[in-house]
Design a protein around this motif. Structure first.
Motif, PDB file in Angstrom:
ATOM      1  N   TYR A 200       0.867  -1.168   0.000  1.00 10.89           N
ATOM      2  CA  TYR A 200       0.000   0.000   0.000  1.00 10.89           C
ATOM      3  C   TYR A 200       0.913   1.229   0.000  1.00 10.89           C
ATOM      4  O   TYR A 200       1.716   1.392   0.925  1.00 10.89           O
ATOM      5  N   THR A 202       1.077   5.316  -0.056  1.00 15.12           N
ATOM      6  CA  THR A 202       0.423   6.622   0.037  1.00 15.12           C
ATOM      7  C   THR A 202       1.348   7.679  -0.550  1.00 15.12           C
ATOM      8  O   THR A 202       2.516   7.772  -0.185  1.00 15.12           O
ATOM      9  N   LEU A 207      -3.460   7.117  -3.185  1.00 11.09           N
ATOM     10  CA  LEU A 207      -3.010   5.772  -2.870  1.00 11.09           C
ATOM     11  C   LEU A 207      -2.700   4.967  -4.133  1.00 11.09           C
ATOM     12  O   LEU A 207      -3.350   5.139  -5.169  1.00 11.09           O
ATOM     13  N   HIS A 351      -5.578   7.178   2.167  1.00 15.55           N
ATOM     14  CA  HIS A 351      -5.969   7.922   0.971  1.00 15.55           C
ATOM     15  C   HIS A 351      -5.753   9.424   1.136  1.00 15.55           C
ATOM     16  O   HIS A 351      -5.700   9.938   2.254  1.00 15.55           O
TER      17      HIS A 351
END
Length: 390
Positions: A200, A202, A207, A351
């Motif tokens: 993941y 950011t 994202l 996000h």
């Protein structure tokens, strides 16, 4: 036609419920409005909790999952220039397993066919009658003709837009919704994954997520405004945007030469309806709740619903007690809301929100710093990610 349980929806939730009931000697008929090929062509999530793997194995559809599923002991969060690996197995003693929802559905179709299960494809449910009675009827259309399926219970496993939830009078249900101001633009490609675990990432543009379906097929996402359209995103543009959001070493090793199998934009939403039972009608899966995909919970939450529901129906038919069906909604919703919280929390932390102010951005950073500095915080995330017990 008559059966004990009419199941609306031939996705993984409906097929799994049918399979589990069959193993207990309980008859069911599955009604799916799409064709089998259409259902198997849908691209969905692929991260399975330990509990989901257990239930699928108990249902007799765990062999190929055991052979081809990819156990993952952790995943990585890249927060701008900082990186953190979550050691799921070390923190919880459990991994997650990467195995596509399409493959789960394929295994369930094969299992139902092997046991002679009644799955009626291209059957569009027109209405559900008598849910306030002990003898409801599902009226559906097949090949231009109307048919009636009489039953004792109806299980609505037909997704957010299906007819089951709408059959519950508005005066008897309450909906809770949060729509997010962005979506995920996803690309499925026949390329080796960017890493052996999920990432993941950011970034100031939003994202990015590196995932996979197998050692040869990768699934990537980038956060985009909901005003974006897939046709404005040729593969070359997608790859460049993805690379710009990933850590430099990951971007440098990203393999982009391969067939693009699918591209789509998925909106993000949190949704719960209460209760999950009205009379002889039960809701399970996306018919009752939606989670944003950030925490990889959609399919897993549907499986926990089915677990509770099949046990409740088994007790009713085989033991003559209504205790399980009476408590089904409360039991399922207790887990649903905890999972909604986790999915909302991950979505909120990772996000970029267009309306967020400086205070909000500092709160996001504080959440990440809490993870990097506290094993307790990491364990809490890991316990939710591998799945709460059910």
């Amino acid at each position: 036609m008559k059966t004990q349980v009419a199941i609306i929806g031939g996705g993984p939730a409906g097929l799994l419920l049918s399979q589990l009931l069959d193993l207990e000697g309980i008859e069911s008929v599955v009604l799916e409005r799409r064709s089998k090929d259409y259902v198997l062509g849908r691209i969905r999530a692929g991260v399975l909790e330990a509990g989901t793997v257990r239930v699928l194995t108990e249902a007799g559809v765990g062999d190929r999952l055991a052979r081809e599923g990819l156990p993952h002991d952790g995943f990585e969060i890249s927060w701008f220039d900082e990186r953190l690996r979550l050691d799921l197995t070390g923190l919880t003693g459990k991994p997650v397993t990467v195995y596509g929802q399409t493959e789960v559905t394929r295994d369930l179709y094969a299992a139902r066919e092997a046991r002679g299960g009644a799955v009626i494809d291209e059957a569009e449910v027109k209405r559900i009658e008598g849910i306030d009675t002990d003898a409801p009827t599902v009226v559906y259309e097949k090949d231009g003709k109307e048919h009636r399926l009489d039953c004792r219970f109806v299980a609505g496993c037909d997704g957010f837009h299906g007819p089951a939830r709408k059959a519950i009078p508005e005066s008897h249900r309450r909906d809770f919704t949060r729509d997010y101001p962005f979506g995920w633009l996803g690309l499925l490609s026949r390329t080796p994954p960017a890493a052996h675990e999920l990432i993941y990432a950011t970034h100031e543009q939003g994202l990015a997520l590196c995932s996979m379906r197998s050692e040869e097929v990768s699934r990537y996402y980038v956060q985009v405004p909901m005003t974006e359209k897939v046709e404005d995103w040729p593969a070359e543009r997608f790859w460049e945007e993805l690379k710009s959001r990933l850590p430099s070493d990951v971007a440098a090793g990203l393999q982009t030469e391969g067939e693009v199998l699918e591209m789509s934009i998925a909106p993000l939403r949190s949704f719960v309806t209460e209760p999950m039972r009205h009379g002889s009608l039960f809701l399970a899966g996306d018919a009752a709740h939606i989670v944003p995909p950030t925490g990889a919970k959609g399919l897993n939450l549907a499986v926990s619903d089915v677990h509770y529901l099949h046990r409740a129906l088994t007790r009713f038919f085989n033991e003559g007690t209504s205790e399980g069906i009476d408590s089904y909604s409360g039991t399922a919703l207790a887990r649903v809301w905890k999972t909604e919280r986790f999915s909302w929390w991950m979505t909120s932390m990772l996000h970029v929100f267009p309306e967020i102010d400086d205070f909000g951005r500092r709160m996001q950073k504080a959440e990440f710093d809490r993870l990097t500095g506290s094993e307790t915080a990491r364990r809490d995330l890991a316990e939710n990610y591998v799945g709460l017990p059910f």
